[in-house]
Structures are given as C-alpha cells and as structure tokens.
Design a protein around this motif. Structure first.
Motif, PDB file in Angstrom:
ATOM      1  N   TRP A 257     -16.951   1.900 191.587  1.00  0.00           N
ATOM      2  CA  TRP A 257     -18.142   2.072 190.399  1.00  0.00           C
ATOM      3  C   TRP A 257     -19.156   2.342 191.557  1.00  0.00           C
ATOM      4  O   TRP A 257     -19.925   3.414 191.295  1.00  0.00           O
ATOM      5  CB  TRP A 257     -18.378   0.922 189.594  1.00  0.00           C
ATOM      6  CG  TRP A 257     -17.274   0.968 188.520  1.00  0.00           C
ATOM      7  CD1 TRP A 257     -16.401   0.033 188.193  1.00  0.00           C
ATOM      8  CD2 TRP A 257     -17.709   1.605 187.236  1.00  0.00           C
ATOM      9  NE1 TRP A 257     -15.628   0.436 187.108  1.00  0.00           N
ATOM     10  CE2 TRP A 257     -16.565   1.236 186.538  1.00  0.00           C
ATOM     11  CE3 TRP A 257     -18.494   2.784 186.980  1.00  0.00           C
ATOM     12  CZ2 TRP A 257     -16.367   1.954 185.099  1.00  0.00           C
ATOM     13  CZ3 TRP A 257     -18.498   3.290 185.688  1.00  0.00           C
ATOM     14  CH2 TRP A 257     -17.354   2.977 184.742  1.00  0.00           C
ATOM     15  N   TRP A 260     -18.705   5.866 192.608  1.00  0.00           N
ATOM     16  CA  TRP A 260     -19.153   6.929 191.880  1.00  0.00           C
ATOM     17  C   TRP A 260     -20.581   6.979 191.593  1.00  0.00           C
ATOM     18  O   TRP A 260     -21.096   8.347 191.514  1.00  0.00           O
ATOM     19  CB  TRP A 260     -18.391   6.224 190.657  1.00  0.00           C
ATOM     20  CG  TRP A 260     -18.944   7.364 189.190  1.00  0.00           C
ATOM     21  CD1 TRP A 260     -18.214   8.192 188.916  1.00  0.00           C
ATOM     22  CD2 TRP A 260     -20.039   6.918 188.507  1.00  0.00           C
ATOM     23  NE1 TRP A 260     -19.006   8.738 187.549  1.00  0.00           N
ATOM     24  CE2 TRP A 260     -20.066   8.026 187.427  1.00  0.00           C
ATOM     25  CE3 TRP A 260     -20.940   5.922 188.274  1.00  0.00           C
ATOM     26  CZ2 TRP A 260     -20.961   8.090 186.552  1.00  0.00           C
ATOM     27  CZ3 TRP A 260     -21.930   5.955 187.469  1.00  0.00           C
ATOM     28  CH2 TRP A 260     -21.917   7.130 186.413  1.00  0.00           C
ATOM     29  N   SER A 261     -21.429   6.088 191.750  1.00  0.00           N
ATOM     30  CA  SER A 261     -22.712   6.355 191.504  1.00  0.00           C
ATOM     31  C   SER A 261     -23.348   7.028 192.624  1.00  0.00           C
ATOM     32  O   SER A 261     -24.246   7.852 192.594  1.00  0.00           O
ATOM     33  CB  SER A 261     -23.450   4.884 191.587  1.00  0.00           C
ATOM     34  OG  SER A 261     -23.384   4.093 192.623  1.00  0.00           O
ATOM     35  N   VAL A 264     -22.763  10.721 192.132  1.00  0.00           N
ATOM     36  CA  VAL A 264     -23.696  11.040 190.907  1.00  0.00           C
ATOM     37  C   VAL A 264     -25.288  11.307 191.741  1.00  0.00           C
ATOM     38  O   VAL A 264     -25.819  12.355 191.409  1.00  0.00           O
ATOM     39  CB  VAL A 264     -23.866  10.201 189.819  1.00  0.00           C
ATOM     40  CG1 VAL A 264     -25.077  10.305 189.020  1.00  0.00           C
ATOM     41  CG2 VAL A 264     -22.548  10.195 189.132  1.00  0.00           C
ATOM     42  N   SER A 287     -32.591   8.177 189.654  1.00  0.00           N
ATOM     43  CA  SER A 287     -31.266   8.261 189.749  1.00  0.00           C
ATOM     44  C   SER A 287     -30.959   7.448 191.231  1.00  0.00           C
ATOM     45  O   SER A 287     -29.863   6.520 191.013  1.00  0.00           O
ATOM     46  CB  SER A 287     -30.724   9.713 190.182  1.00  0.00           C
ATOM     47  OG  SER A 287     -31.132  10.230 191.565  1.00  0.00           O
ATOM     48  N   VAL A 291     -28.918   4.381 188.754  1.00  0.00           N
ATOM     49  CA  VAL A 291     -27.496   4.717 188.537  1.00  0.00           C
ATOM     50  C   VAL A 291     -26.751   3.683 189.497  1.00  0.00           C
ATOM     51  O   VAL A 291     -25.779   3.030 188.703  1.00  0.00           O
ATOM     52  CB  VAL A 291     -27.216   6.104 188.980  1.00  0.00           C
ATOM     53  CG1 VAL A 291     -25.795   6.426 189.054  1.00  0.00           C
ATOM     54  CG2 VAL A 291     -27.964   7.137 188.110  1.00  0.00           C
ATOM     55  N   PRO A 292     -26.967   3.261 190.972  1.00  0.00           N
ATOM     56  CA  PRO A 292     -26.167   2.498 191.311  1.00  0.00           C
ATOM     57  C   PRO A 292     -26.345   0.881 190.597  1.00  0.00           C
ATOM     58  O   PRO A 292     -25.024   0.459 190.572  1.00  0.00           O
ATOM     59  CB  PRO A 292     -26.873   2.144 192.653  1.00  0.00           C
ATOM     60  CG  PRO A 292     -27.328   3.555 192.935  1.00  0.00           C
ATOM     61  CD  PRO A 292     -27.930   4.223 191.583  1.00  0.00           C
ATOM     62  N   ALA A 295     -23.967   1.026 187.573  1.00  0.00           N
ATOM     63  CA  ALA A 295     -22.544   1.387 187.892  1.00  0.00           C
ATOM     64  C   ALA A 295     -22.235  -0.099 188.510  1.00  0.00           C
ATOM     65  O   ALA A 295     -21.088  -0.528 188.100  1.00  0.00           O
ATOM     66  CB  ALA A 295     -22.309   2.235 189.029  1.00  0.00           C
TER      67      ALA A 295
END
Length: 704
Positions: A257, A260-261, A264, A287, A291-292, A295
C-alpha cells in the motif's frame, strides 16, 4: 479450491488472498471515555481549520505578514485535518497503534503550521503586531523545519509502530537524532539580512533562538541542517526497502500500500510538471502529504479492502500510459511546430492532444498492462494458454519424471516464481521429486490430492510478490495441479499395473512350480510304487494267492490316497463343488459342513465368469467360516444378486459382531484383497443391532 483433484489448503475470509492466516488479536478498540480521549488530538486538527479560515478572511491585502506568510494558511490546515481524521480511524481501530499516534501529532503539526501562517498573515503589519507574534513567526519559519522529520519517523515505524529490530534499531535512533539536530540547526542559524525580516515592528523578534556566535556562518549551518535532515530522511526510505524485503504475509501487503502511494505521487508530480496546472505545487504537496498516510491507514485498518497487487499493477500501468502519452504529445506538438513554422493555437493543441490520446491509449494500455502483469506476476493472466500448454506437453510425454518436470516448469512460468518443487509419493515408501530453480530459505508446502487422498506435495516460495495468490490465481494453480495430480496418479497406476503384472507372473510360475513339485515328488513316486507292487503281486499270484491278495489291498489303499491328492490338487485350482452344484449350492454345502443355519436369497440361475465365481465362493466361504468360529450366531442370511454389471454378495449374521477396536486379521484382509484383485470392493460392518455384515461387490466385466 475444492476440485476433485486439488491443491490445498483452502482459506476463506479476508485473509484468504494472502494464503497466510491472520491470527486473531485481542480487541484494543477504545470504549466510552477512552474513545473520547484518543480522539482529542484528531478532533483538534479538524477544529483548527475554521479558525485559520476566519483569520485568513480578515487578513489585509498587503503588509509584512502577507509577504512573510506567502498565502492563506487554511489549505495547510486542511492537510492537518485530513491527517487527523486518518489518525482517528487508526486509533479507533486500535488505541495502542503507535503509528496512529504519530499520525495524529503529524496532523496537529500541519494544523498548527497553517494556523501560524494564518495568524502571521492576519496579525502582522509593517507597524503593529498581535500578541505572541514572535512565537507564531518563529513556529512558521523555524520550527516547521521538522515537518519532513515527522514524515520520516512515520516511515521508520510503519506498519508495526516500532523500528526495525536488530542492528537497525540503534541506527534508526541515530537517524532520528540526526533529524532532530537538523531542526536545531535551522532554529539557531542567523537569518543574516533576510529582506522580508528587515522592517518588522519593534515588538517582534525574528530570531529569538538565533545564536550570535554563528553570525556569518548561516550558509554553513543551513547546509549542515540540510545534510543531516537528508541523511535521516533517506535512511527512513532505506528502512522501508529493508522492511519490505523482510516482510511476508499481511505485513507485505501493508508495505505494498505504501508502494502504491509512491506510484501515485510520482504520477501527480509528472502531471504537474508537464502541464501548467493551477496550484500545481500545492497539489504536489498535498499528494505527498496525504496520499501516503491515507494508504498507510487503509493498510493498517483494512489491508484487504481491494487486492493490492492488482491495484498496484493497474496504477503502474496507468502511470506508464500517462508518461508515454505526455511524451507522445510533446513530440507531436514539437513536430507540428517545426513543420508549420508557427505556434499552434490552443484549440489546435487540444485537438492534437486528444487525437494522440485516442489513437495510443487503447493499444498502449493493453500492451503495457500485459507487460507489467507479466513482469510482476508472470503468465497467470493467460489461464487458458498456461493450462493448454501444460496439457499438450503432458500428452506428448510418457516418462513420469519428465511429466512432473513439465508441471513444475509450467507453475514456475505461469506465476514467475524462482522455485517450484513437485513431490509425488511412490510405492514402497519411495518419493519422486522434481525441482525447478534454487530452493529459498522459506518455503510453503501445499498438498496434491486425488479424490481426497494425498499423493504428493507442491513446494513454493513463502515470500515474494509473485508467491501471493488471489482467487483467480488459486483457480489457475488448481487447474495446473490437476494436471500434476493426473500425471502423478497415472504414473502410480502405471507402476501398480507393472507390479500387478510382475506379481501375476510370479504367482503363476510359483503355482506351476508347486504343481510340478506335487506331481514329481508326490504322484510320481506313489505311482511308481504302485506299479512295482502290482508287478510283485502278478509274480506271486500263482504260487501264493493270499500274499498277492494282501499286496493288492495295499495297492488299493495307495491308489485311494493318490486319488485324494489329485482331488486336493484340483480343488486348489478350482473348487469342484462350483462345477457340481454351482455357487449357491456349493455355499449351502459348506454351511452344512460348518453346521451354520443358512437362509439363501439368490436367483434361480447364475452365469458368472470363472474368476468372479471363485472369488465370490472364497469370500462367502471365509465369511461363513468366521461365523462358525467367532460369531456365536443363531442364523446367517446369504444374499446373491446381480445389478449394474456387478455381482453383489452379502453375508449377514445375528451374532456378537466385531468390536470397534479390534484390528483386522488375516481372514478379513483376505476378503478385501480377493475383491480388489477383480476391481471390486468388500465392506465389513457391525450394525447397531448386533451381528456382522460382509458385503462384496464384484464387477462382471473387466474395467476399461
């Protein structure tokens, strides 16, 4: 998976995607006042947003505060509010999760940073300042240098809430210390003539923590602070890589996860750099800051919300498509500019971008998706090709070792894993093993079953992205292992057939040897003796008739013994009673000899193959003998019938039955063996009412 031939184990639930069971942990969710207490900091992050927005609305259009703040502070407070909400979700899920507390204080840090910016913007002018402006300005310009350090500490403890064990733990503390010194360096370095800090009101001290002895060395101190902070931050990234490589099971999915961040964030940065997006720098910061943690929160609370490996591969594909499309748009626009020798209008630029996107997006996405999945997960997306290819290989391969090698290679190719071992049990305790690749330190073993019987094992790596199986992956693995089970079972059956042939030939030759020995050692000398005695009687019959008569009586007795031996030999080959009386009659005769009252239910005529007739006679005869010896029964019922190309024979008595803890003796084992020789079955049971039931099913035709 639950096929007839399967590979296990089969897991259900959210953790099934990991093939590693998630152990139940104690419930650490806060209750009552405790829940209110753990939500104080997250709630404060949210409540500071309206205050900052109110301050920004009342800020002047110009002045020292506007110049120093550089913009409203509420957007940065909004980041803190989001982090606070995420922290609240984690803490409500588990109040003891250290990551949640770090996230909560990180959100509070962002919220206070935005509030100080709004406060400076609204309360600082060229001639006046609100109370506490020195602290607000110091917090905004100096103390917020720790924002990066807070993010690094969050990375250091994710997802367990603790540093990496072993030698990494003291190294992590050193990294934290380096980042702490980095913040100290920024707080004590002199501003050295910063133009924005020259014309402040007298009540505001721009450098309350500056050390005068560092005057003239501000650049060196700043460089030292950047170096220490950079070392600490990159060390945190290194621990993320190490933790990912060490992780497995659920922890590995949580680390994905975070990966993935990162993908992104990279995509967002590429877009903001390629296009003139309004507020692009703020979008990039949001972001990177939101985002992290988002996630990570999903990874802690609901790691199985979506299959992360599929989400990761699709995100990589979309990011790659985006980069390629941007490069293609730039190349096409540049070419048009050179050819037309003029700048394109906005409408023309939009048209070119749309045309390039429409032409390239579909095939590009398809090819990149296939390539990324092939690199990350192997050929598991092409189920039909993998299964059909293996089936074709097995069809053209006769050797059992080569067949199992083909299965191992097919599994390794389909799932792009570096090691596969297929182990199949053979007769007499032997095991056939075929291996592809080098065996890793940690492996997991999955049983290969055929009709609920374990016939072998499939050994796979326990760690690695490609070793994780989704529902579709398990279905593909089941299809491939069916081929392995079929190949293994075929090999076993071929071996059993060969052994059966060898036993049949051996038994035939042993029987011939026995008959030859009986004829040579028994009948030969006996008949020779009879001939000699008859010759002696012939020579003495005239001069001594009484002696000749005695010799003839002795010869008669010997002939009767020879006839009895011949009958015994013939009986061993095939009971004569079967030819004289038939199966039912022969069994009635045996029951009379054993003094067992027998009730027979059978058809009037039975035409059976010789082998089936002999096997049925032997099975029923052994059952009747057991009744006479052990059952203490008052009656026995014999059922003989034909149904579905099989002879069904049942012997049931009303005796004492067989104890459940009694081991099967030679007689009971022979009943099953005689039926198994013809491809049939024999069951022996003791009903609750008492007695014993022996039921044999013998096929009348050889199995195809």
């Amino acid at each position: 998976m639950t096929p007839t031939n399967s590979v296990g184990p089969h897991h259900g639930g959210a953790d099934r995607l990991h093939n590693v069971p998630v152990q139940d942990r104690p419930d650490h969710r806060p209750r009552g006042l405790e829940a209110v207490a753990v939500l104080v900091v997250p709630a404060l992050c949210v409540l500071l947003v309206p205050l900052g927005a109110w301050l920004d609305m009342g800020a002047p259009d110009s002045g020292a505060g506007v110049d120093l703040a550089g913009g409203p502070g509420w957007p940065w407070q909004l980041i803190g509010a989001v982090l606070g909400v995420l922290a609240g979700i984690v803490l409500v899920h588990d109040r003891r999760q250290k990551f949640g507390w770090l996230l909560a204080f990180s959100g509070l840090f962002w919220a206070l940073d935005g509030l100080s910016q709004s406060y400076v913007r609204a309360g600082l002018t060229d001639t006046s300042a609100w109370p506490g402006m020195t602290f607000a300005l110091w917090f905004l310009l100096r103390f917020t240098s720790y924002l990066t350090s807070v993010t690094a500490v969050v990375l250091l403890v994710f997802p367990t809430g603790r540093f990496l064990p072993g030698r990494w733990r003291p190294a992590s503390w050193c990294a934290v210390g380096a980042m702490a010194l980095s913040g100290v360096a920024f707080m004590v370095m002199p501003s050295e003539g910063d133009p924005a800090l020259r014309d402040l009101p007298p009540s505001v001290d721009a450098d309350p923590t500056t050390l005068d002895l560092l005057s003239g060395h501000g650049t060196q101190v700043s460089s030292l602070g950047l170096a220490l902070g950079g070392v600490g931050f990159f060390f945190s990234l290194l621990t993320v890589v190490v933790r990912y490589r060490r992780s497995q099971g659920l922890e590995r999915d949580r680390m994905r996860w975070l990966l993935w961040s990162v993908v992104v964030i990279v995509a967002v940065v590429v877009v903001t750099l390629a296009f003139d997006v309004p507020g692009g720098s703020f979008l990039g910061a949001v972001s990177a800051a939101v985002v992290p943690p988002a996630a990570m929160t999903v990874a802690i609370v609901r790691p199985a919300l979506v299959p992360i490996q599929d989400l990761l591969s699709r995100t990589v594909v979309l990011a790659a498509v985006l980069v390629v499309l941007l490069a293609a748009d730039a190349a096409v626009l540049g070419m048009f500019t050179l050819v037309l020798d003029d700048e394109l209008t906005q409408a023309q630029v939009v048209g070119v971008v749309l045309a390039v996107s429409v032409i390239l997006y579909g095939p590009l996405r398809q090819r990149l998706s296939a390539g990324v999945r092939r690199v990350m997960l192997g050929e598991r997306g092409n189920r039909y090709d993998a299964v059909a290819g293996l089936a074709s290989t097995l069809e053209n391969t006769d050797d059992s070792v080569e067949q199992l090698t083909a299965v191992a290679r097919a599994v390794a190719s389909a799932f792009a894993i570096p090691f596969v071992s297929v182990e199949v049990d053979r007769g007499h305790g032997e095991r056939l093993v075929t291996t592809v690749g080098e065996r890793p330190t940690e492996v997991r073993t999955l049983p290969i079953t055929w009709r609920e019987t374990t016939i072998g094992r499939l050994v796979l790596p326990a760690r690695g992205l490609r070793s994780r199986l989704t529902v579709r992956d398990e279905e593909l693995l089941g299809d491939l292992v069916r081929q392995a089970a079929t190949a293994a079972r075929t090999s076993q059956l071929a071996e059993e057939v060969q052994h059966s042939r060898e036993r049949l030939v051996t038994a035939r030759e042993e029987e011939r040897r026995r008959i030859r020995r009986d004829l040579h050692d028994g009948f030969g000398p006996a008949l020779s003796g009879i001939v000699f005695q008859l010759e002696a009687a012939r020579m003495t019959v005239e001069r001594d008739p009484a002696r000749a008569r005695a010799q003839l009586e002795t010869v008669s007795t010997q002939v009767q013994e020879v006839v009895a031996d011949v009958r015994r030999l013939v009986h061993d080959l095939r009971p004569p009673a079967l030819d004289d009386r038939g199966l039912v009659g022969a069994l009635r005769q045996q029951a009379e000899h054993l003094a067992v009252p027998l009730d027979v239910t059978a058809p009037d005529e039975l035409r059976l193959p010789a082998a089936v007739e002999v096997a049925a006679y032997r099975i029923a005869g052994e059952a009747l003998t057991n009744v006479a010896r052990h059952a203490d029964a008052n009656g026995v019922r014999l059922l003989v019938e034909t149904m579905e190309d099989a002879l069904v024979l049942e012997v049931a008595d009303d005796g004492r039955g067989i104890p459940a803890d009694r081991a099967a003796g030679v007689g009971l084992a022979s009943l099953r063996e005689r039926a198994a020789e013809l491809g049939g079955t024999t069951t022996i049971s003791s009903p609750p009412g008492g007695g014993t039931v022996v039921r044999a099913r013998l096929p009348l035709r050889s199995p195809a």
